[in-house]
Structures are given as structure tokens and as C-alpha cells.
Design a protein around this motif. Structure first.
Motif, short mmCIF file in Angstrom:
data_model
loop_
_atom_site.label_atom_id
_atom_site.label_comp_id
_atom_site.label_asym_id
_atom_site.label_seq_id
_atom_site.Cartn_x
_atom_site.Cartn_y
_atom_site.Cartn_z
N VAL A 141 0.84 -1.20 0.00
CA VAL A 141 0.00 0.00 0.00
C VAL A 141 0.87 1.24 0.00
N THR A 142 1.88 1.25 0.91
CA THR A 142 2.75 2.42 1.00
C THR A 142 3.56 2.60 -0.27
N ILE A 143 4.06 1.51 -0.83
CA ILE A 143 4.86 1.64 -2.05
C ILE A 143 4.00 2.16 -3.20
N GLU A 144 2.78 1.62 -3.31
CA GLU A 144 1.90 2.11 -4.38
C GLU A 144 1.63 3.60 -4.20
N LEU A 145 1.31 3.99 -2.95
CA LEU A 145 1.03 5.39 -2.66
C LEU A 145 2.24 6.26 -3.00
N MET A 197 -6.59 5.97 -4.00
CA MET A 197 -5.21 6.45 -3.96
C MET A 197 -5.08 7.86 -4.50
N LEU A 198 -6.10 8.32 -5.23
CA LEU A 198 -5.97 9.59 -5.96
C LEU A 198 -5.64 10.76 -5.04
N PHE A 199 -6.50 10.99 -4.02
CA PHE A 199 -6.30 12.19 -3.20
C PHE A 199 -5.04 12.11 -2.34
N PRO A 200 -4.83 10.99 -1.62
CA PRO A 200 -3.56 10.93 -0.89
C PRO A 200 -2.35 11.06 -1.80
N GLY A 201 -2.44 10.45 -3.00
CA GLY A 201 -1.32 10.57 -3.95
C GLY A 201 -1.12 12.00 -4.38
N LEU A 202 -2.22 12.72 -4.55
CA LEU A 202 -2.14 14.11 -4.97
C LEU A 202 -1.50 14.97 -3.88
N VAL A 203 -1.89 14.71 -2.62
CA VAL A 203 -1.33 15.48 -1.51
C VAL A 203 0.19 15.28 -1.47
N LEU A 204 0.62 14.02 -1.56
CA LEU A 204 2.06 13.76 -1.54
C LEU A 204 2.71 14.31 -2.80
#
Lengths: 327, 285
Positions: A110-114, A195-202
Motif C-alpha cells: 500500500v505504502t509503495i503504491e502510494l 489512492m488519488l487524493f492521498p497521492g495528490l497530496v504527496l
């Protein structure tokens, strides 16, 4: 060449030295993590029983100490942790009774994908805005780009996440993270939405420094002689931009991306908790609140190994894009 | 009064030439004044006082930033939170800079095994994401303000080691430093007279940047519940507390977030301004 000379040549060769220094760093990290967690005033027993610790008899406490493995001397505790870590099961999580390795096997992907999604979004945004900014230094578009860089540096991930959650859930009634987490192979479409929003934040956190680096690297390269030569030869501006300027600016950009990927792992701790993604960050935070030494130690070790792996990969990419580094 | 055109201009003159530096200084000054008000208790309300009859009110002349679900004044809480954030980050960065610079200079100057040891130790700390390490340390030390500062200081010390060590390595090989050594001057004098001045500029810039990171780390820890504990006010904690009510009370989320952003932007701009002012190569005439 004598035998001794050859051995020392092999021993001092770059790959061997690098592997050696990586291993010694990892060893240092393991000791550091171990010691940091041992200065804890309360221990696992307090973590598990809370205020009820007071009613335990001394015999019960002694038994629990044996159970949690904290009756032994520090070096022995370290060795037994290392043994279980290296043997592959990493020890057991006491509150769930599952081996830490199988917990990690679930949360690490999960973390690696994120992190990958965040990095890709960040690099694309960063290079695009950086190029846009560097086209006309001092212009309005440059100012806008730089302002984005500054804002993105200064708005902490948790503020951005909380804002996104509030707006999406209440104004647009679209909040995929409200449902139970699905894995990529179960339902790729749902998973990517989650994953979209957390990915966007990072990604925004990564984009800011990448943008700054891109901008300054491009501006520096544009002034170089070979660029002027290429323009003088009549190479098309598009080709000068892509083949001469951008390619030569890539090294600082790759370095910055590598560094940011590492920071992103830290950001993941916070973002995973807000968007309830069951990754390594949540695992660590949960273990910290439960005072599970073994889980925290092993998870932090996994983070450190990941971090070092990224550095090594960054190093390998340099050699690919800049043949001059090859020795 | 006319200034003598031949007199060399000071760092302050060059600092004032940089727009970002001036803007940053103004923003930072504002936040420092705000914190000083909180130190002396010059706030419209008590940041801890609950007033359920005034709960969740929007910004008004009585409650400038509105109130939270317990009717506490968000303006006063923001002031108090800013004070706490600045206290923690200033003490953390002071500790980190003090030990980092000493270790960095010694490690660069002495070289050999000492240098190896220090560099290896910093590599170890560098191998963690900052917040994760701070999290682990806070979870072991405890979460009063000085323990949080200590945790953040540990995380940022290696940066200062690296920043201080670099210039020392270059300067100590310079001919003029070698000459002073041959002339028999003491190491202490060489360090003080020749090496320290060369390290000051990058350190000062680093202090500004580290302060902004420290504020972000501190508020991140508080947000996760591992920094300042309720009912005390901290900007990160206020954002976390605003989460469930943000949909009906935007002010509870907006103002603390704005405070964090302003102070971090201010520190970054001050860092940029300092870099321009202290680096002769970047000075625009």
C-alpha cells in the motif's frame, strides 16, 4: 599482480565499498532504532494493560516480561530481535498475534503504491511547472510558478488532506476513502480512486522542490556554450529544448526526486492516517500507541531499507542518464 | 544623512534589496509579535476557556476567528498555538545548530576516524524520514514541549553537521590557513579567525530553513496526537480537532492552517533573502 594487490583492488572497488557502506549504515540504524525505543519509561506491559498494570502481582509481571522478551539483557534482546528480523518473520505483534512479517507484507505494498503514485504525479507536475516558469524568467508565468512552489512547500500535508476530505465529502459527496480499502488486484478502479487524493497530496509536496530544481537547472543549462552552438547550427528550438537543455538538466532533477521520495515516505505516515489507508505509516503509529517494541523496530527498519534502496536506485539512474559518470 | 559611497555596504543593506527577504521578514515579524502577545496573555479570551453557549460561532467582533465546538476562542487559541510552535521549533533548532555546528567543524577539522564516525552517525539519522524518527523519539521520551524539541533537534542535527563540515574541508586546505598553522598559531585561533567566518553564512540560511521544517514537524506530531496534548492549543492539534466540524465551521480549519502557512512561507522567504544577502556571488548591484 600479486594476490594481495588483487584482493585489495576488489575490496576497494566501488560496488563492494558501496555495499559495505550500505550494510554498515543498516547495522547502525538497527542499533539506533533499538536503543531509541529502549529508553521508553513505560514498557510493553503498561502498553498492553494500561492502568491495570498496578494490580498485577510481581510474579505475573515477571511472567509477562518473559512473554514479551524484555527480561533479558539489552544485547540479548537486540540479538533475538535481529535473529527474528533476518529469519524473515520479524517477530510477533502482541496485540494481534500475527507475525510482523505478514503484517508488513499487507501494508508495505500500500505504502509503495502510494509513494509511486505520489512521485509520478509530483515529478510530472514539478517538471511541467518548472519548464513553464523557466521559459521567461521574471515574467508573470514565472512568478505564478514560483508562487505555487512556495505555497506547496508551506502548506503541510495534513492541512491539505483535511481540506480535501472536508470539501470532497461534504460539498461533492464523493469520498472513496470512506469505504473499506480495496487492493489494486481486487478492484483496480476503486483502488486508484482511493489512492488519488492521498497521492495528490504527496505529489504536491514533491512537485514544489522538483519545480524549483527544474527551473534553476534549466536556466543554468540554457546559458551553456553547447546550447548556443546547437541554436547556431539551426537545430529546431523544440529539439534544443528536449535534447540539449532538458537532458542536461536531468541530473539535479533526478537527485531531487530521489531525496523527495524519501521525505514522501515520512509524509505517508500522516496521509495514510487521514485517508485510512492500511499502509506502513498506520502500522507504525498503531504500534507506537500500543508500545509494541518489536513492531515499531521492524517497521522502522523496513522504512530505512526502503529509503536506502531508493538512494541506490537514484544512483543507478544517474549513470544511465549521464554516461560521463561511468568509470 | 548621505552615506559614504566608498564605505562597503553591510549585509543588512543587501538583505533589504531582496524583495522576498523583506516580505518574509514582515510575515515572520507579525508571527513573532503574535507569539509575544500570547506570552504576556494579551489575548481577547482565555485560550482554554469553554463557553458552550457560544459554540461553533463564525468570526465576529467578539470572536475574531470564530469559536470551536466547545466555544473556545479560535483567535486566542491560534495565538497560543503559534507561541507553542515557535517555542518548540526555536529551541529544537538552537540545540540542533549548536551541536551540529560544533560536531561538523570538529569533524571537518580533525578528520580521520572522528570524521568517519560523525559522518556515519549522520548517515544513520539521514536514513529516516524526519517525521518518522521524531515520532519514534517522542513516543519514547514523552510529549511535553522540551521533549518534543529534543526529538526534533536529534532529527535536524545531522543537517547542521553536513552544512558546517563542507566549508571546513575546503577552507582548511587553503594556503592562508596552512600558513597560519606553519606560523604556529593555535588550532583554536585558526578555527575562530579563519574557519568560523566561512561557515557562518550557510549556517544562518540553514537556521531559517530548519525552523520552517521544525514547525511543520511539530505541527505534524501534534496533529497525530503525539505532540501537544489537549486541552492545550497547538496549531497542528487545532487542525486535527477541526476535522469533524470543518464542514459546518470552516473557520476552525482555516485560521490555524493559515497561521502555519504564513509562518512557514515567512521563514522560507527569509531564508531566500539571507542566502542572497550573504552570498557575494548572488548580490545584485
Amino acid at each position: 599482480m600479486s594476490f594481495g594487490e588483487r584482493t585489495s583492488r576488489i575490496l576497494l572497488s566501488t560496488p563492494v565499498l558501496r555495499i559495505g557502506s550500505i550494510l554498515s549504515t543498516l547495522f547502525g540504524i538497527s542499533i539506533f532504532v533499538f536503543l531509541v525505543l529502549r529508553v521508553i519509561p513505560g514498557d510493553s506491559i503498561v502498553g498492553a494493560f494500561g492502568i491495570e498494570t498496578g494490580v498485577l502481582t510481581p510474579e505475573q509481571i515477571a511472567d509477562l516480561k518473559v512473554y514479551y522478551g524484555i527480561d533479558k539483557s539489552l544485547p540479548m534482546q537486540y540479538l533475538s530481535w535481529m535473529q527474528s528480523f533476518l529469519s524473515g518473520n520479524m517477530g510477533y505483534s502482541y496485540s494481534t498475534g500475527i507475525s510482523i512479517a505478514s503484517l508488513t507484507a499487507k501494508s508495505l505494498p500500500v505504502t509503495i503504491e502510494l509513494a509511486l503514485i505520489g512521485t509520478i504525479l509530483g515529478v510530472v507536475m514539478g517538471i511541467a511547472i518548472g519548464t513553464f516558469s523557466a521559459r521567461k524568467p521574471g515574467s508573470i508565468s514565472d512568478f505564478a510558478g514560483q508562487l505555487f512552489g512556495l505555497r506547496a512547500l508551506a502548506v503541510p500535508g495534513f492541512v491539505l488532506s483535511t481540506t480535501i476530505v472536508t470539501i470532497m465529502a461534504n460539498k461533492f459527496h464523493y469520498f472513496p476513502n470512506g469505504y473499506e480499502f480495496v487492493r489494486l488486484w481486487q478492484d483496480p478502479w476503486m483502488n486508484l480512486q482511493q489512492m488519488l487524493f492521498p497521492g495528490l497530496v504527496l505529489g504536491i509536496a514533491v512537485a514544489a522542490p522538483v519545480m524549483r530544481t527544474t527551473r534553476s537547472a534549466l536556466l543554468e543549462t540554457v546559458d551553456k556554450d553547447f546550447v548556443r552552438t546547437a541554436i547556431g547550427k539551426g537545430v529546431s528550438p523544440r529539439k534544443v529544448q528536449s535534447r540539449h537543455v532538458l537532458r542536461n538538466s536531468l541530473i539535479p532533477i533526478v537527485t531531487m526526486t530521489g531525496i523527495q521520495f524519501g521525505y514522501l515516505l515520512g509524509g505517508a505516515v500522516i496521509v495514510e492516517n487521514i485517508f485510512s489507508l492500511p499502509g506502513m505509516g498506520r502500522q507504525v503509529l498503531y504500534a507506537i500507541t500500543k508500545r509494541e517494541y518489536a513492531t515499531v523496530q521492524s517497521s522502522v527498519m523496513v522504512f530505512a531499507i526502503l529509503f536506502i534502496t531508493i538512494n541506490v536506485i537514484t544512483d543507478l539512474i544517474y549513470r544511465k542518464i549521464d554516461p560521463r559518470i561511468k568509470k | 544623512m548621505k552615506r559614504d559611497p566608498l564605505k562597503p555596504k553591510g549585509g543588512f543593506y543587501y538583505y533589504m534589496q531582496s524583495t522576498s527577504g523583506v516580505v518574509g521578514a514582515v510575515l515572520l515579524l507579525f508571527m513573532v509579535i503574535v507569539s509575544i502577545c500570547a506570552v504576556f496573555g494579551w489575548m481577547p479570551h482565555d485560550p482554554l476557556e469553554q463557553n458552550v453557549e457560544f459554540a461553533m460561532q463564525g468570526p465576529s467582533s467578539n470572536f475574531w476567528f470564530g469559536t470551536d465546538e466547545f466555544g473556545r476562542d479560535i483567535f486566542s487559541r491560534s495565538l497560543d498555538g503559534m507561541r507553542r510552535s515557535l517555542t518548540v521549533s526555536v529551541s529544537a533548532v538552537s540545540i540542533a545548530a549548536f551541536f551540529g555546528v560544533i560536531l561538523g567543524i570538529l569533524s571537518g577539522y580533525l578528520g580521520r576516524w572522528f570524521d568517519q564516525l560523525i559522518v556515519r552517525l549522520s548517515d544513520v539519522i539521514f536514513a529516516f524520514p524526519a517525521i518518522l524518527l521524531a515520532l519514534a523519539i517522542v513516543s519514547t521520551l514523552g510529549n511535553s514541549w522540551y521533549q518534543t524539541s529534543l526529538a526534533i533537534a536529534v532529527v535536524y542535527t545531522p543537517i547542521f553537521i553536513r552544512v558546517a563540515r563542507g566549508p571546513v574541508l575546503t577552507v582548511k586546505e587553503m594556503d592562508y590557513v596552512k600558513v597560519t598553522r606553519i606560523l604556529g598559531f593555535s588550532s583554536l585561533r585558526i578555527l575562530r579567525k579563519h574557519i568560523l567566518p566561512n561557515v557562518t553564512a550557510p549556517i544562518v540560511v540553514q537556521v531559517a530553513l530548519s525552523l520552517s521544517w521544525a514547525i511543520l514537524t511539530e505541527s505534524g506530531l501534534s496533529f497525530l496526537g503525539l505532540g501537544t496534548q489537549p486541552p492545550n492549543a497547538s496549531l497542528g492539534l487545532m487542525v486535527s480537532e477541526a476535522q469533524p466540524i470543518a464542514a459546518f465551521a470552516w473557520w476552525a480549519l482555516f485560521f490555524p492552517s493559515a497561521f502555519i502557512t504564513i509562518v512557514v512561507v515567512g521563514l522560507n522567504l527569509v531564508g531566500d533573502g539571507l542566502r542572497d544577502a550573504l552570498d557575494p556571488a548572488r548580490r545584485s548591484s
